[in-house]
Design a protein around this motif. Structure first.
Motif, PDB file in Angstrom:
ATOM      1  N   ALA A 146       0.809  -1.179  -0.171  1.00 44.72           N
ATOM      2  CA  ALA A 146      -0.032   0.103   0.211  1.00 44.72           C
ATOM      3  C   ALA A 146       0.931   1.315  -0.027  1.00 44.72           C
ATOM      4  O   ALA A 146       0.699   2.273  -0.862  1.00 44.72           O
ATOM      5  CB  ALA A 146      -0.935   0.047   1.179  1.00 44.72           C
ATOM      6  N   ARG A 147       2.005   1.302   0.700  1.00 46.56           N
ATOM      7  CA  ARG A 147       2.959   2.514   0.847  1.00 46.56           C
ATOM      8  C   ARG A 147       3.486   2.467  -0.468  1.00 46.56           C
ATOM      9  O   ARG A 147       3.627   3.769  -1.033  1.00 46.56           O
ATOM     10  CB  ARG A 147       3.755   2.417   2.087  1.00 46.56           C
ATOM     11  CG  ARG A 147       3.470   2.339   3.364  1.00 46.56           C
ATOM     12  CD  ARG A 147       4.536   2.368   4.396  1.00 46.56           C
ATOM     13  NE  ARG A 147       5.610   3.212   3.983  1.00 46.56           N
ATOM     14  CZ  ARG A 147       7.015   2.983   4.176  1.00 46.56           C
ATOM     15  NH1 ARG A 147       7.172   1.999   4.885  1.00 46.56           N
ATOM     16  NH2 ARG A 147       7.552   3.948   4.023  1.00 46.56           N
ATOM     17  N   THR A 148       3.945   1.444  -1.225  1.00 48.14           N
ATOM     18  CA  THR A 148       4.356   1.623  -2.402  1.00 48.14           C
ATOM     19  C   THR A 148       3.559   2.095  -3.384  1.00 48.14           C
ATOM     20  O   THR A 148       4.034   3.139  -4.073  1.00 48.14           O
ATOM     21  CB  THR A 148       4.931   0.288  -2.780  1.00 48.14           C
ATOM     22  OG1 THR A 148       6.009  -0.256  -1.719  1.00 48.14           O
ATOM     23  CG2 THR A 148       5.975   0.311  -4.334  1.00 48.14           C
ATOM     24  N   ILE A 149       2.182   1.789  -3.583  1.00 48.21           N
ATOM     25  CA  ILE A 149       1.589   2.417  -4.466  1.00 48.21           C
ATOM     26  C   ILE A 149       1.135   3.760  -4.332  1.00 48.21           C
ATOM     27  O   ILE A 149       1.263   4.538  -5.114  1.00 48.21           O
ATOM     28  CB  ILE A 149       0.207   1.476  -4.260  1.00 48.21           C
ATOM     29  CG1 ILE A 149       0.248   0.081  -4.828  1.00 48.21           C
ATOM     30  CG2 ILE A 149      -1.210   2.375  -5.346  1.00 48.21           C
ATOM     31  CD1 ILE A 149      -0.984  -0.594  -4.299  1.00 48.21           C
ATOM     32  N   ALA A 150       1.116   4.291  -2.944  1.00 46.46           N
ATOM     33  CA  ALA A 150       0.878   5.644  -2.702  1.00 46.46           C
ATOM     34  C   ALA A 150       2.247   6.646  -2.966  1.00 46.46           C
ATOM     35  O   ALA A 150       1.973   7.559  -3.537  1.00 46.46           O
ATOM     36  CB  ALA A 150       0.682   5.732  -1.260  1.00 46.46           C
ATOM     37  N   ALA A 151       3.419   5.925  -2.830  1.00 50.36           N
ATOM     38  CA  ALA A 151       4.567   6.612  -3.319  1.00 50.36           C
ATOM     39  C   ALA A 151       4.790   6.816  -4.543  1.00 50.36           C
ATOM     40  O   ALA A 151       5.229   7.825  -5.274  1.00 50.36           O
ATOM     41  CB  ALA A 151       5.665   5.833  -2.831  1.00 50.36           C
ATOM     42  N   ILE A 152       4.106   5.818  -5.404  1.00 50.79           N
ATOM     43  CA  ILE A 152       4.148   5.973  -6.955  1.00 50.79           C
ATOM     44  C   ILE A 152       3.173   7.009  -7.473  1.00 50.79           C
ATOM     45  O   ILE A 152       3.431   7.907  -8.185  1.00 50.79           O
ATOM     46  CB  ILE A 152       3.873   4.564  -7.594  1.00 50.79           C
ATOM     47  CG1 ILE A 152       4.840   3.607  -7.416  1.00 50.79           C
ATOM     48  CG2 ILE A 152       3.777   4.885  -9.106  1.00 50.79           C
ATOM     49  CD1 ILE A 152       4.772   2.283  -7.704  1.00 50.79           C
ATOM     50  N   ARG A 153       2.159   7.089  -6.724  1.00 48.23           N
ATOM     51  CA  ARG A 153       1.059   8.135  -6.984  1.00 48.23           C
ATOM     52  C   ARG A 153       1.575   9.650  -6.646  1.00 48.23           C
ATOM     53  O   ARG A 153       1.283  10.312  -7.504  1.00 48.23           O
ATOM     54  CB  ARG A 153      -0.104   7.710  -6.065  1.00 48.23           C
ATOM     55  CG  ARG A 153      -0.746   6.566  -6.338  1.00 48.23           C
ATOM     56  CD  ARG A 153      -1.718   6.487  -7.685  1.00 48.23           C
ATOM     57  NE  ARG A 153      -2.484   5.127  -7.499  1.00 48.23           N
ATOM     58  CZ  ARG A 153      -2.647   4.522  -8.684  1.00 48.23           C
ATOM     59  NH1 ARG A 153      -2.162   4.754  -9.841  1.00 48.23           N
ATOM     60  NH2 ARG A 153      -3.530   3.443  -8.380  1.00 48.23           N
ATOM     61  N   THR A 154       2.255   9.595  -5.563  1.00 49.39           N
ATOM     62  CA  THR A 154       2.852  11.008  -5.449  1.00 49.39           C
ATOM     63  C   THR A 154       4.169  11.442  -6.466  1.00 49.39           C
ATOM     64  O   THR A 154       4.051  12.602  -6.871  1.00 49.39           O
ATOM     65  CB  THR A 154       3.701  10.882  -4.018  1.00 49.39           C
ATOM     66  OG1 THR A 154       2.479  10.379  -2.877  1.00 49.39           O
ATOM     67  CG2 THR A 154       3.832  12.045  -3.629  1.00 49.39           C
ATOM     68  N   ALA A 155       4.991  10.481  -6.846  1.00 52.03           N
ATOM     69  CA  ALA A 155       6.105  10.799  -7.623  1.00 52.03           C
ATOM     70  C   ALA A 155       5.806  10.952  -9.123  1.00 52.03           C
ATOM     71  O   ALA A 155       6.267  11.498  -9.620  1.00 52.03           O
ATOM     72  CB  ALA A 155       7.055   9.903  -7.247  1.00 52.03           C
ATOM     73  N   SER A 156       4.797  10.013  -9.384  1.00 51.67           N
ATOM     74  CA  SER A 156       4.392  10.031 -10.779  1.00 51.67           C
ATOM     75  C   SER A 156       3.195   9.872 -10.886  1.00 51.67           C
ATOM     76  O   SER A 156       2.305   8.743 -11.260  1.00 51.67           O
ATOM     77  CB  SER A 156       5.184   8.687 -11.424  1.00 51.67           C
ATOM     78  OG  SER A 156       5.031   8.992 -12.816  1.00 51.67           O
ATOM     79  N   PRO A 157       2.195  10.890 -10.727  1.00 43.66           N
ATOM     80  CA  PRO A 157       0.779  10.793 -10.617  1.00 43.66           C
ATOM     81  C   PRO A 157       0.040   9.949 -11.889  1.00 43.66           C
ATOM     82  O   PRO A 157      -0.976   9.638 -11.936  1.00 43.66           O
ATOM     83  CB  PRO A 157       0.143  12.419 -10.399  1.00 43.66           C
ATOM     84  CG  PRO A 157       1.547  13.062  -9.651  1.00 43.66           C
ATOM     85  CD  PRO A 157       2.537  12.193 -10.574  1.00 43.66           C
ATOM     86  N   GLY A 158       0.638  10.457 -13.095  1.00 43.82           N
ATOM     87  CA  GLY A 158       0.100   9.838 -14.202  1.00 43.82           C
ATOM     88  C   GLY A 158       0.336   8.307 -14.549  1.00 43.82           C
ATOM     89  O   GLY A 158      -0.286   7.835 -15.593  1.00 43.82           O
ATOM     90  N   THR A 159       0.880   7.703 -13.728  1.00 48.64           N
ATOM     91  CA  THR A 159       1.650   6.377 -13.982  1.00 48.64           C
ATOM     92  C   THR A 159       0.362   5.422 -13.540  1.00 48.64           C
ATOM     93  O   THR A 159      -0.152   5.608 -12.236  1.00 48.64           O
ATOM     94  CB  THR A 159       2.939   5.914 -13.169  1.00 48.64           C
ATOM     95  OG1 THR A 159       3.941   6.890 -13.832  1.00 48.64           O
ATOM     96  CG2 THR A 159       3.066   4.334 -13.540  1.00 48.64           C
TER      97      THR A 159
END
Length: 327
Positions: A146-159
């Motif tokens: 869950a934390r990894t998914i959230a971190a990706i959303r933060t760093a690369s919102p379009g991914t």
């Protein structure tokens, strides 16, 4: 030309026995020659090297390397990589898998942010996150997912984010944590037919895995679900067709079927190389059973062409819904 690529042979970790639980098992038969349809180009392009550099700089683990994926040259050349979180050591000991087994290290609490930064640097439109099994953790690593998914959303919102998870066997509440993080695709592989679980995937339970996928849809119907199997392990065709029915009963959207390749003589033998025309018949049958998307070729792997497949999944769902919306 090469097939299974050991690009970790010069890695410092290679001094450790990779599969200690298999060391004293009798050697399994090894196919002397692979058929012509099991062929890939060895990696080494500039783009491949750049992808490898980013992975190394961030101290990340990829299933592309750990599992000896035959498609690594093609994928890394396109700057596609499947990140494997929670370390490089699995607590299971599946007979088909090349991932290291043993007692894992503690979780890297900074790993989610490292993954997010790498996704942004690679400019990924779609990323696949998988993991080793972590039976040693109370939640099986659900919160880390869950934390990894959230971190990706933060760093690369379009991914868009696809996850390939373990089964969270006997980890109450773990699945709910992962689904609440809202991945775009939830993948959990059945790997083989139920009759082969005792020898191929002894630490798992077939119907638990089917139920896991079904539960994802119950919790959030908007998430695409996906599962994959290997063939060539001695399964019968009718067993594969029954597995398709089991997945459709769980409302799984996407099925992948690929040829099993034996990582070493200590792993399960390749009973048969399935010719391309048989893969085609599996694909045709799976579509007839109602899957939105099917990938069935000798070199199909769970994450191969994942970005393109996600776009096809979206289009297939829209096409299926269009008649109902226009009625």
């Amino acid at each position: 030309m090469a097939v299974v690529l050991d690009i970790l042979k010069n890695d410092p970790r290679s001094a450790r026995l990779r599969h200690p639980e298999k060391a004293h098992r009798p050697d399994q038969p090894v196919q002397a020659k692979k058929p012509d349809w099991i062929r890939v180009k060895a990696p080494g392009s500039k783009a491949w090297t750049e992808t490898q550099k980013i992975v190394r700089e961030h101290g990340l683990v990829t299933v592309c390397e750990e599992a000896g994926c035959p498609n690594i040259g093609e994928c890394w050349e396109k700057r596609h990589a499947t990140f494997m979180i929670m370390g490089d050591t699995c607590t299971r000991a599946c007979a088909f898998c090349n991932v290291r087994t043993g007692l894992p290290d503690a979780l890297d609490q900074h790993e989610p942010e490292k993954i997010g930064d790498s996704v942004a640097k690679l400019g990924l439109h779609h990323v696949v996150i998988t993991s080793v099994d972590r039976d040693d953790l109370k939640d099986g690593g659900a919160q880390h997912f869950a934390r990894t998914i959230a971190a990706i959303r933060t760093a690369s919102p379009g991914t868009t984010v696809e996850i390939l998870t373990p089964d969270f066997l006997r980890k109450d509440g773990a699945l709910e944590v992962v689904v609440a993080a809202k991945p775009d695709v939830f993948n959990h592989n059945l790997e083989t037919v139920p009759a082969k679980y005792l020898t191929v995937r002894p630490g798992a339970r077939y119907f638990h895995s089917v139920r896991l996928l079904q539960r994802v849809k119950e919790l959030d119907p908007s998430i695409f679900t996906k599962s994959g199997i290997m063939v060539g392990l001695g399964e019968e065709r009718n067993e594969v067709l029954q597995l398709m029915d089991d997945l459709r009963s769980a409302d799984v959207d996407f099925l992948t079927i690929g040829q099993y390749l034996q990582p070493s003589k200590k792993h399960h033998e390749v009973v048969r190389f399935i010719p391309p025309d048989e893969f085609k018949t599996y694909e045709t049958t799976a579509y007839a059973k109602g899957f939105l998307l099917v990938s069935a070729t000798p070199l199909t792997r769970s994450s191969h062409h994942a970005g393109e497949d996600f776009a096809r999944l979206q289009a297939a769902r829209l096409a299926k819904l269009s008649p109902a919306l226009s009625a």
